[in-house]
Design an enzyme around this catalytic site. Structure first.
Site, PDB file in Angstrom:
ATOM      1  N   ASP A   1       0.847  -1.190   0.000  1.00  0.00           N
ATOM      2  CA  ASP A   1       0.000   0.000   0.000  1.00  0.00           C
ATOM      3  C   ASP A   1       0.882   1.239   0.000  1.00  0.00           C
ATOM      4  OD1 ASP A   1      -2.352  -1.453   0.123  1.00  0.00           O
ATOM      5  OD2 ASP A   1      -2.632  -1.194   2.284  1.00  0.00           O
TER       6      ASP A   1
ATOM      7  N   ARG B   1      -1.341  -0.539  -8.530  1.00  0.00           N
ATOM      8  CA  ARG B   1      -2.741  -0.208  -8.222  1.00  0.00           C
ATOM      9  C   ARG B   1      -2.821   1.315  -8.259  1.00  0.00           C
ATOM     10  NH1 ARG B   1      -3.820  -0.998  -2.291  1.00  0.00           N
ATOM     11  NH2 ARG B   1      -4.279  -3.177  -2.766  1.00  0.00           N
TER      12      ARG B   1
ATOM     13  N   ARG C   1     -12.027   6.635   5.665  1.00  0.00           N
ATOM     14  CA  ARG C   1     -13.258   6.358   4.897  1.00  0.00           C
ATOM     15  C   ARG C   1     -14.304   7.439   5.160  1.00  0.00           C
ATOM     16  NH1 ARG C   1      -9.630   3.288   3.827  1.00  0.00           N
ATOM     17  NH2 ARG C   1      -9.398   4.992   2.395  1.00  0.00           N
TER      18      ARG C   1
ATOM     19  N   HIS D   1     -14.092   4.061  -6.752  1.00  0.00           N
ATOM     20  CA  HIS D   1     -15.546   3.855  -6.736  1.00  0.00           C
ATOM     21  C   HIS D   1     -16.223   4.907  -7.585  1.00  0.00           C
ATOM     22  CE1 HIS D   1     -13.615   2.971  -2.851  1.00  0.00           C
ATOM     23  NE2 HIS D   1     -14.178   1.803  -3.039  1.00  0.00           N
TER      24      HIS D   1
HETATM   25  P1  FDA Z   1     -13.920   9.782  -4.908  1.00  0.00           P
HETATM   26  O1  FDA Z   1     -13.392  10.003  -3.537  1.00  0.00           O
HETATM   27  O2  FDA Z   1     -13.912  10.897  -5.873  1.00  0.00           O
HETATM   28  O3  FDA Z   1     -15.370   9.208  -4.760  1.00  0.00           O
HETATM   29  C1  FDA Z   1     -16.200   8.929  -5.884  1.00  0.00           C
HETATM   30  C2  FDA Z   1     -17.492   8.319  -5.401  1.00  0.00           C
HETATM   31  O4  FDA Z   1     -17.214   7.039  -4.828  1.00  0.00           O
HETATM   32  C3  FDA Z   1     -18.187   9.088  -4.263  1.00  0.00           C
HETATM   33  O5  FDA Z   1     -19.023  10.062  -4.756  1.00  0.00           O
HETATM   34  C4  FDA Z   1     -18.936   7.967  -3.569  1.00  0.00           C
HETATM   35  O6  FDA Z   1     -20.103   7.643  -4.248  1.00  0.00           O
HETATM   36  C5  FDA Z   1     -17.991   6.800  -3.672  1.00  0.00           C
HETATM   37  N1  FDA Z   1     -17.116   6.693  -2.496  1.00  0.00           N
HETATM   38  C6  FDA Z   1     -15.806   6.985  -2.436  1.00  0.00           C
HETATM   39  N2  FDA Z   1     -15.295   6.734  -1.213  1.00  0.00           N
HETATM   40  C7  FDA Z   1     -16.323   6.277  -0.479  1.00  0.00           C
HETATM   41  C8  FDA Z   1     -16.443   5.824   0.844  1.00  0.00           C
HETATM   42  N3  FDA Z   1     -15.421   5.810   1.686  1.00  0.00           N
HETATM   43  N4  FDA Z   1     -17.666   5.426   1.263  1.00  0.00           N
HETATM   44  C9  FDA Z   1     -18.723   5.425   0.436  1.00  0.00           C
HETATM   45  N5  FDA Z   1     -18.666   5.838  -0.847  1.00  0.00           N
HETATM   46  C10 FDA Z   1     -17.493   6.243  -1.293  1.00  0.00           C
HETATM   47  N6  FDA Z   1      -5.361   5.246  -0.782  1.00  0.00           N
HETATM   48  C11 FDA Z   1      -4.066   5.455  -0.483  1.00  0.00           C
HETATM   49  O7  FDA Z   1      -3.668   6.596  -0.230  1.00  0.00           O
HETATM   50  N7  FDA Z   1      -3.189   4.401  -0.459  1.00  0.00           N
HETATM   51  C12 FDA Z   1      -3.572   3.135  -0.758  1.00  0.00           C
HETATM   52  O8  FDA Z   1      -2.741   2.217  -0.741  1.00  0.00           O
HETATM   53  C13 FDA Z   1      -4.941   2.908  -1.085  1.00  0.00           C
HETATM   54  N8  FDA Z   1      -5.391   1.670  -1.408  1.00  0.00           N
HETATM   55  C14 FDA Z   1      -6.671   1.526  -1.910  1.00  0.00           C
HETATM   56  C15 FDA Z   1      -7.107   0.293  -2.381  1.00  0.00           C
HETATM   57  C16 FDA Z   1      -8.344   0.168  -2.992  1.00  0.00           C
HETATM   58  C17 FDA Z   1      -8.768  -1.152  -3.546  1.00  0.00           C
HETATM   59  C18 FDA Z   1      -9.198   1.313  -3.107  1.00  0.00           C
HETATM   60  C19 FDA Z   1     -10.531   1.222  -3.781  1.00  0.00           C
HETATM   61  C20 FDA Z   1      -8.795   2.508  -2.576  1.00  0.00           C
HETATM   62  C21 FDA Z   1      -7.558   2.639  -1.962  1.00  0.00           C
HETATM   63  N9  FDA Z   1      -7.146   3.842  -1.421  1.00  0.00           N
HETATM   64  C22 FDA Z   1      -5.828   4.013  -1.082  1.00  0.00           C
HETATM   65  C23 FDA Z   1      -8.138   4.914  -1.172  1.00  0.00           C
HETATM   66  C24 FDA Z   1      -8.223   5.906  -2.325  1.00  0.00           C
HETATM   67  O9  FDA Z   1      -7.044   6.648  -2.390  1.00  0.00           O
HETATM   68  C25 FDA Z   1      -9.409   6.868  -2.168  1.00  0.00           C
HETATM   69  O10 FDA Z   1      -9.252   7.607  -0.995  1.00  0.00           O
HETATM   70  C26 FDA Z   1     -10.778   6.202  -2.164  1.00  0.00           C
HETATM   71  O11 FDA Z   1     -10.826   5.107  -3.004  1.00  0.00           O
HETATM   72  C27 FDA Z   1     -11.848   7.189  -2.595  1.00  0.00           C
HETATM   73  O12 FDA Z   1     -11.605   7.631  -3.903  1.00  0.00           O
HETATM   74  P2  FDA Z   1     -12.493   7.233  -5.185  1.00  0.00           P
HETATM   75  O13 FDA Z   1     -11.589   6.897  -6.299  1.00  0.00           O
HETATM   76  O14 FDA Z   1     -13.453   6.176  -4.829  1.00  0.00           O
HETATM   77  O15 FDA Z   1     -13.192   8.589  -5.641  1.00  0.00           O
END
Ligand code: FDA
Length: 307
Positions: free
Chosen positions: A130, A181, A286, A224
């Site tokens: 990570d 990733r 989260r 997401h």
């Molecule tokens: P964004 O935050 O723009 O959200 C888009 C939409 O997704 C939101 O409008 C909502 O609908 C949904 N959503 C997003 N987060 C949500 C939540 N917590 N609860 C409910 N709905 C939500 N970060 C990091 O710094 N180091 C790492 O190693 C990792 N590893 C990692 C693994 C995996 C498999 C994932 C999916 C994510 C990570 N992350 C991470 C976290 C990542 O950096 C980020 O903070 C979250 O995924 C939220 O970003 P989105 O891309 O989802 O988009």
């Protein structure tokens, strides 16, 4: 503003002590964490496998300061690896280097992580490192590159599109065939290193994702965000990239509807599955990503209390 407050609280020892002693917080954590024991993790992993998804298991913990704690964390991962193999789980592991002793010293870190990599290699299980806050970005990339040069090739990194440097890092990883990733990034970062505007983070996500899908080695598209997912789908269709050459990844408990939908459409989906009792900073990140989670959780707790 609320996001920054939650991210600051995620690093506060006082807030951690208060929250982790509150019974409602344990119930809240269960929305995003499979449970506190390895059996909880295996149960959740089996259910996800049955739903057509693979998993990556995270034994929660970070910023470990003592050698004993870092060794214990590595021991716990050895058990996870054994259980993945004996329980026949389709999954791998995700490891945070600050949990393994990154802040203790390079030799200690190397010895501790090597124990995990040796067992993972015996069992043919992939290990993802990570990515944490930007102070650890370069040390993490250097450490993984040195492991790669030692011959550990079933390993991968995480890159964060909020960092200005990420496109260059993605190009270097692709040149090495190192699995990446791609996520947006979950820590509080200064504008000198990270884009402050979401639109720039998103634009960088799309550009880096295209680079990885075209030139990278089996990238994990971790988001997401439907806009990012649609951009990935459109790009692979346009370029004729087969669905076996990448996977989507999402967090346990987040957008389960979209996880199922993507599986139904024939895409590969891996769920990041955290377990353990050190869930506090994970849960706070989260909440920071989606303050509605905070209201959802508080609302449910109040509802439970009334009944
Ligand atoms: P964004 O935050 O723009 O959200 C888009 C939409 O997704 C939101 O409008 C909502 O609908 C949904 N959503 C997003 N987060 C949500 C939540 N917590 N609860 C409910 N709905 C939500 N970060 C990091 O710094 N180091 C790492 O190693 C990792 N590893 C990692 C693994 C995996 C498999 C994932 C999916 C994510 C990570 N992350 C991470 C976290 C990542 O950096 C980020 O903070 C979250 O995924 C939220 O970003 P989105 O891309 O989802 O988009």
């Amino acid at each position: 503003m609320l996001k920054q407050t939650m991210l600051c609280l995620s690093e506060s020892r006082t807030a951690r002590a208060l929250v982790t002693h509150a019974p409602f917080a344990h119930r809240a954590a269960r929305r995003f964490v499979a449970g506190e024991t390895i059996d909880d993790a295996m149960r959740a992993a089996r259910a996800l496998n049955q739903a057509g998804m693979t998993v990556t298991i995270d034994n929660l913990g970070e910023s470990v300061e003592s050698e004993a704690d870092a060794r214990a964390a590595a021991d716990a991962y050895l058990e996870v690896l054994d259980r993945i193999a004996t329980d026949g789980i389709d999954g791998n592991i995700s490891v945070k280097l600050t949990q393994m002793g990154q802040d203790i010293g390079p030799e200690f870190l190397h010895d501790n992580v090597r124990r995990i990599l040796e067992r993972a290699a015996e069992l043919d299980i992939f290990v993802r490192f990570d990515m944490e806050d930007s102070e650890h970005t370069q040390p993490t990339l250097d450490f993984v590159a040195s492991l790669w040069d030692e011959g550990y090739e079933e390993i991968g990194i995480v890159l964060q599109s909020y960092l200005r440097r990420t496109r260059d890092d993605a190009a270097s990883a692709s040149a090495r065939s190192l699995r990446v990733r791609l996520c947006k990034g979950a820590y509080a970062e200064p504008p000198t290193v990270a884009f402050p505007d979401k639109k720039d983070v998103d634009a960088n996500y799309v550009e880096t994702m295209k680079l990885l899908l075209r030139d990278g080695h089996y990238p994990g598209i971790a988001t997401h965000d439907p806009k990012m997912i649609d951009a990935a789908k459109a790009f692979v269709a346009e370029q004729g990239i087969d669905t076996s050459r990448f996977e989507f990844q999402m967090l346990y408990g987040v957008r389960r509807d979209l996880q199922r939908q993507l599986v139904k459409e024939g895409y590969r989906m891996r769920v990041y599955l955290p377990f353990g009792d050190a869930w506090y900073p994970y849960l706070m990140r989260r909440m920071a990503e989606r303050p509605a989670n905070l209201f959802f959780i508080v609302g449910n707790v109040l509802k439970e209390r009334r009944h």
